[in-house]
Design an enzyme around this catalytic site. Structure first.
Site, mmCIF file in Angstrom:
data_model
loop_
_atom_site.group_PDB
_atom_site.id
_atom_site.type_symbol
_atom_site.label_atom_id
_atom_site.label_comp_id
_atom_site.label_asym_id
_atom_site.label_seq_id
_atom_site.Cartn_x
_atom_site.Cartn_y
_atom_site.Cartn_z
ATOM 1 N N LYS A 176 -34.408 -39.935 -22.438
ATOM 2 C CA LYS A 176 -33.485 -38.809 -22.617
ATOM 3 C C LYS A 176 -32.173 -39.089 -21.868
ATOM 4 C CE LYS A 176 -33.018 -33.865 -21.936
ATOM 5 N NZ LYS A 176 -33.615 -32.617 -21.484
ATOM 6 N N GLU A 200 -37.627 -47.357 -14.542
ATOM 7 C CA GLU A 200 -38.713 -48.102 -15.176
ATOM 8 C C GLU A 200 -38.332 -48.540 -16.584
ATOM 9 O OE1 GLU A 200 -38.926 -45.185 -13.623
ATOM 10 O OE2 GLU A 200 -40.933 -44.793 -12.811
ATOM 11 N N GLY A 208 -37.910 -33.125 -21.611
ATOM 12 C CA GLY A 208 -38.601 -34.399 -21.835
ATOM 13 C C GLY A 208 -40.051 -34.218 -22.266
ATOM 14 N N ARG A 209 -40.790 -33.364 -21.574
ATOM 15 C CA ARG A 209 -42.221 -33.215 -21.877
ATOM 16 C C ARG A 209 -42.458 -32.331 -23.100
ATOM 17 N NH1 ARG A 209 -40.525 -31.269 -17.254
ATOM 18 N NH2 ARG A 209 -40.552 -29.040 -16.865
ATOM 19 N N GLU A 268 -46.030 -30.803 -14.571
ATOM 20 C CA GLU A 268 -44.583 -30.960 -14.365
ATOM 21 C C GLU A 268 -43.864 -29.651 -14.685
ATOM 22 O OE1 GLU A 268 -42.015 -34.838 -14.690
ATOM 23 O OE2 GLU A 268 -41.845 -33.813 -16.618
ATOM 24 N N HIS A 286 -71.054 -38.933 -18.731
ATOM 25 C CA HIS A 286 -71.753 -39.995 -18.010
ATOM 26 C C HIS A 286 -70.985 -40.428 -16.780
ATOM 27 C CE1 HIS A 286 -74.692 -40.374 -21.253
ATOM 28 N NE2 HIS A 286 -73.679 -39.989 -22.009
ATOM 29 N N LYS A 307 -37.977 -40.558 -6.428
ATOM 30 C CA LYS A 307 -37.140 -41.513 -7.182
ATOM 31 C C LYS A 307 -35.964 -41.968 -6.329
ATOM 32 C CE LYS A 307 -37.399 -39.465 -11.812
ATOM 33 N NZ LYS A 307 -36.620 -38.817 -12.862
#
Ligand code: F6P
Length: 497
Positions: A186, A192, A237-238, A323, A354, A463
């Site tokens: 965005k 990253e 963003g999410r 978030e 399990h 960050k």
């Protein structure tokens, strides 16, 4: 919180205190028809809340709470495109990306994406999608969930992590001359993604594309203007999987499939926008989330999709919910008296049975469980389908009824809450409806808590500190302000670079 809101919370908490003394089986004995009363439908979904620790008194208190927190008013503001993300001065209009009457710029971008998909498919064997957080988790989930709708012979690789292993894996065995690199960010500033994008660009993919709200930056970085697909600052963003963020999905899914996903989400939008609280599935589910987190004090809940194709849902929801609602201050900046959000965790059933189901059945703390089944056709051997359903139903039942034993290690106390949701089928439409359901539930939960779910300042500090520390790992001196432990670690790790 004002007096009315505090009174609504007090009433909710009084109901919770009363119900803590009852078992779930007591509630069924008192109201045999509760399975029907507490089952709610929405487009493509049906949810049974009857194994939750609620009754009509509790539901009445939650409806009263929704009114006190002005649920209807905030919902109207959401769909009117008001600036409800006040800390960033933005509207939250992800719903407009899938609206039948979407804005002209949205429709133009959709048309450009579809044309690009048709043009590029014959030129490529693989797509490498780079992005992180909201620029990664949604498209990854959608492609995994809709695998039967994929274009044959087109590989899609994702890399998000700044650990170089991720990008190395992403290009393993691919031919750069037949690969499209899609950089999704965005802001087009994320460390990253830019590090991964620089690495893959140097590897020499023939085609470059980008999805971003900063198209000029993407062009300066080297993406041809015609291959830059925009989205806008009113898409968080999410909440962005409906946008150009999913360019790789548009290309790698057969024509029309992504549109069907948008259609299903739009159906859920209409349900959430138009239904009153008492029949509104995302709103009721949000109220139950707050009930469990705040009124009953459960610190987390486990999401268990009994569907291999939905195995990435827990990861996706972790960002969406935590978030958005992992906040400690109200809209006006005052410190919250109550928590707005618990921890979201989980994994696909039956695998999870399990591993951590031991803790769900016999751990000290009760952890509410949200089970999802695909009631439609399943892939693979038909005989597996009944086994999936049997396991999902059995776990919900075992959590509730337990089994007493005089041997402490074999004793199941039971009385543990769960919710069961069925998708009518794992179609693109139903997936769209499911993901829109979670977006609206997250928003409704924020309204009940009195917070803004659309900012995320909590991710910034770490960050910024990483940027400050990086030079010390690349030959420079540690920042003067760093604490002794961090300085010691810089000293240990720098020589290893
Ligand atoms: O670090 C959190 C975050 O800002 C998320 O909110 C976002 O989805 C992600 O980083 C990626 O951001 P961008 O799309 O700008 O690269």
């Amino acid at each position: 919180m004002n007096t009315i809101q505090n009174a609504a919370w007090a009433r909710t908490e009084a109901e919770a205190a009363r119900l803590k003394r009852a078992t779930l089986l007591d509630l069924f004995a008192a109201e045999p028809a509760r399975a029907a009363h507490l089952t709610v439908s929405a487009p493509h979904l049906v949810t049974d809340f009857s194994k939750q620790r609620v009754d009509s008194g509790a539901m009445g208190a939650l409806a009263n709470l929704a009114e006190a927190m002005d649920f209807a008013g905030w919902r109207a503001k959401l769909f009117a495109g008001k600036i409800i993300n006040t800390t960033e001065g933005r509207a939250a209009m992800h719903w407009a990306l899938r609206a039948p009457d979407a804005p002209a710029n949205v429709r133009e971008t959709q048309a450009r994406r579809a044309a690009f998909a048709r043009h590029i498919r014959p030129e490529i064997d693989a797509i490498v999608h780079l992005g992180i957080g909201g620029s990664d988790l949604g498209p990854r989930l959608v492609l995994d969930a809709l695998k039967p709708h994929r274009v044959a012979g087109l590989d899609v690789r994702f890399a998000a992590n700044v650990d170089g292993a991720d990008v190395v894996d992403a290009i393993e065995g691919l031919d750069p001359a037949r690969t499209l690199l899609v950089v999704v960010s965005k802001t087009f500033t994320t460390q990253e993604t830019l590090a991964n994008a620089a690495f893959i660009r140097a590897w020499g993919p023939k085609h470059l594309a980008a999805a971003t709200a900063a198209p000029d930056v993407a062009v300066r970085w080297g993406v041809p203007q015609a291959n830059v697909f925009e989205f806008w600052d009113w898409v968080g963003g999410r909440y962005s999987l409906w946008s150009s963020v999913s360019l790789a999905c548009v290309i790698a899914l057969q024509d029309g499939v992504f549109d069907a996903l948008l259609d299903g989400a739009a159906e859920m939008d209409a349900h959430f926008r138009d239904e009153p609280f008492a029949r509104n599935l995302p709103a009721l589910s949000a109220a139950l989330q707050m009930w469990n987190r705040e009124a009953l004090g459960h610190g987390s809940y486990a999401i268990i999709p009994y569907s291999e194709r939905l195995r990435l849902l827990p990861l996706y929801l972790q960002q969406l919910e935590m978030e958005s609602n992992g906040k400690r201050v109200a809209r006006d900046g005052s410190v919250l008296e109550r928590s707005a959000c618990g921890v979201t965790w989980g994994a696909a059933g039956t695998n999870a049975q399990h591993s951590f189901f031991q803790l769900l059945h016999q751990g000290v703390d009760e952890i509410p469980v949200e089970i999802i089944v695909n009631a439609g056709v399943h892939e693979g051997p038909t005989s597996h389908r009944a086994k999936v359903f049997a396991n999902a139903l059995a776990q919900a039942r075992a959590l509730m009824v337990g089994r007493r034993s005089s041997e402490p290690h074999r004793d199941f106390p039971g009385n543990r809450a769960s919710t069961l949701t069925a998708l009518d089928a794992l179609t693109p439409q139903a997936l769209g409806a499911l993901l829109a359901f979670y977006e609206h539930r997250t928003f409704a939960q924020a309204v009940l808590a009195g917070i803004n779910p659309f900012d995320q300042f909590g991710v910034e500090l770490g960050k910024e500190m990483a940027k400050e520390l990086l030079p010390a790992l690349e030959g420079g001196a540690p920042p003067e302000t760093a604490d002794p432990s961090t300085i010691a670690w810089l000293g240990r790790l720098a020589p290893r670079l």
